[in-house]
Every structure is written in C-alpha cells, then in structure tokens.
Design a protein around this motif. Structure first.
Motif, PDB file in Angstrom:
ATOM      1  N   ALA A   1     -40.731   9.775  -9.712  1.00  0.00           N
ATOM      2  CA  ALA A   1     -41.169   8.516  -9.052  1.00  0.00           C
ATOM      3  C   ALA A   1     -41.281   7.503  -9.696  1.00  0.00           C
ATOM      4  N   MET A   2     -41.597   7.380 -10.969  1.00  0.00           N
ATOM      5  CA  MET A   2     -41.635   6.086 -11.891  1.00  0.00           C
ATOM      6  C   MET A   2     -40.326   5.585 -12.039  1.00  0.00           C
ATOM      7  N   ILE A   3     -39.484   6.741 -12.245  1.00  0.00           N
ATOM      8  CA  ILE A   3     -38.011   6.201 -12.686  1.00  0.00           C
ATOM      9  C   ILE A   3     -37.479   5.420 -11.422  1.00  0.00           C
ATOM     10  N   GLU A   4     -37.835   6.357 -10.006  1.00  0.00           N
ATOM     11  CA  GLU A   4     -37.177   5.640  -8.724  1.00  0.00           C
ATOM     12  C   GLU A   4     -37.794   4.295  -8.679  1.00  0.00           C
ATOM     13  N   THR A   5     -39.032   4.134  -8.877  1.00  0.00           N
ATOM     14  CA  THR A   5     -39.471   2.583  -8.826  1.00  0.00           C
ATOM     15  C   THR A   5     -38.910   1.698  -9.663  1.00  0.00           C
ATOM     16  N   LEU A   6     -38.836   2.047 -10.930  1.00  0.00           N
ATOM     17  CA  LEU A   6     -37.924   1.214 -11.781  1.00  0.00           C
ATOM     18  C   LEU A   6     -36.462   0.741 -11.269  1.00  0.00           C
ATOM     19  N   PHE A   7     -35.789   1.711 -10.692  1.00  0.00           N
ATOM     20  CA  PHE A   7     -34.608   1.334 -10.303  1.00  0.00           C
ATOM     21  C   PHE A   7     -34.647   0.356  -9.024  1.00  0.00           C
ATOM     22  N   ARG A   8     -35.741   0.473  -8.238  1.00  0.00           N
ATOM     23  CA  ARG A   8     -36.297  -0.447  -6.874  1.00  0.00           C
ATOM     24  C   ARG A   8     -36.488  -1.596  -7.411  1.00  0.00           C
ATOM     25  N   VAL A   9     -37.255  -1.699  -8.241  1.00  0.00           N
ATOM     26  CA  VAL A   9     -38.145  -2.868  -8.762  1.00  0.00           C
ATOM     27  C   VAL A   9     -37.172  -3.844  -9.605  1.00  0.00           C
ATOM     28  N   ARG A  10     -36.450  -3.228 -10.515  1.00  0.00           N
ATOM     29  CA  ARG A  10     -35.870  -3.869 -11.624  1.00  0.00           C
ATOM     30  C   ARG A  10     -34.197  -3.800 -11.341  1.00  0.00           C
TER      31      ARG A  10
END
Length: 203
Positions: free
Chosen positions: A115-124
C-alpha cells in the motif's frame, strides 16, 4: 523509484550522456556487469549486463534509495531500497505537502508495504489507475519476504507494469523494484531483475 528518476532527469535539464564513466553532464554513470554496492552500500547485487545509474537529486532522493535504467527513465527503472529505517520515507518530502507518502514502519506487513508503494506512485508519480496483480510470500536475502506485482496508468497515458521483491530484516526495509512500460520493456527486463534479486546480499 521511477518517480525519483524522472524528477532527477528533469532537474538535470534533459542532458544525455548515458554510459559515461562517471556522473557527467547527463547525470548517469555506467554500472558494470559485476558485483556492486547500491543505495547506502549495505546491499550488493550483480547485474547480468551493464546498466546506467542515475545520479541522486538532493531535492527528491534519499541515501537508502538508488535508481538504474536501461533505456531511459521514462521507459524503465530498477530501484533499490537498502535498509530503510523505521520512520523514514521512500522519497524526500516536505511536512507541508498536502499529499504525503506514508513513513515506513518496522512492524509493517507485506500488504502495508504494498500500500505504501501504491501511494508513492499515486502521490509522486501522477498515477491515475493502479492495480495490484498479486502479492505472495517469497524468500529474499535469506529471510521470509514477499513479491508484489502491479500495473499502473500514469497521466502520460503509458501503461506500466512492475514487480517488487522485498523483506524487513532487523526492522529495516530492503527492496528491489522493476517498473517499466508494459509493452516490450517490462518483459524484456524481467530476467535482469530476477538475476539481480537472486544475486542480492547484505554487506
């Protein structure tokens, strides 16, 4: 992460001298097909062929993350997370930023890291559509790790596919991540990724 590669490339003004012997005008250096230490130098890997290391950017990168590319950061990237500590993030960010990438916590489970990796892609990364393909146990660095497969569509309308193999050892995150354009590049570079993962060792 691919995101940091893109930002680093933009910061370097789009110069191109891929394959140079050091960090030249293009911000790339050649990685030979032999064992090399990556990130904060606590992880060693042996690529099956030469790759190009992206120079870190003071604005977005941290010492525990290093990025390589074979065909340029818009087409593919191979990223290493080397012993990320509890409370740290995968990228440098400001506390006043509206959207934040979660901090790594040493007690995180594999789904939480995914989930942290997914958020990284979505946010950055500007990802507009992200899909988890699979998440399964996989040994890594001699411990019980995980494999995370995913695909995403970014604002540039290129669909990309990725695989991450990671593990938490002594409270620190170790991860190798391939992210590439799904057409041609991902399948072409997957054998390199698997060879790098198989060769990885802590030093």
């Amino acid at each position: 992460m691919r995101i940091s590669i893109i930002l680093a490339a933009l910061a370097l003004g789009g110069c191109s001298s891929v394959g140079g012997g050091g960090f030249g005008y293009g911000g790339y250096s050649l990685v030979r097909a032999k064992e090399v230490r990556v990130g904060d130098k606590t992880l060693a890997v042996t690529p099956p062929r030469e790759w190009n290391r992206i120079a870190a950017s003071l604005f977005v990168d941290i010492s525990a993350v290093e990025d390589w590319t074979q065909n340029g950061p818009y087409l593919d990237s191979l990223s290493f997370v080397t012993g990320l500590k509890d409370g740290k993030t995968l990228v440098r960010q400001r506390s006043r930023d509206d959207r934040q990438v979660p901090k790594f916590r040493s007690g995180m489970t594999a789904p939480e890291i995914a989930a942290m990796i997914e958020t990284l892609f979505r946010v950055r990364g500007g990802t507009v559509d992200f899909k988890t393909l699979s998440l399964a146990p996989r040994p890594f660095l001699g411990a019980n790790g995980f494999q995370y497969d995913f695909e995403h569509l970014d604002s540039d309308e290129v669909r990309r596919q990725g695989r991450a193999v990671g593990v938490v050892i002594e409270g620190r995150l170790y991860l190798v991540l391939l992210d590439a354009a799904r057409s041609h590049y991902y399948s072409t570079l997957l054998p390199d990724f698997e060879a790098v993962v198989a060769s990885a060792r802590r030093v």
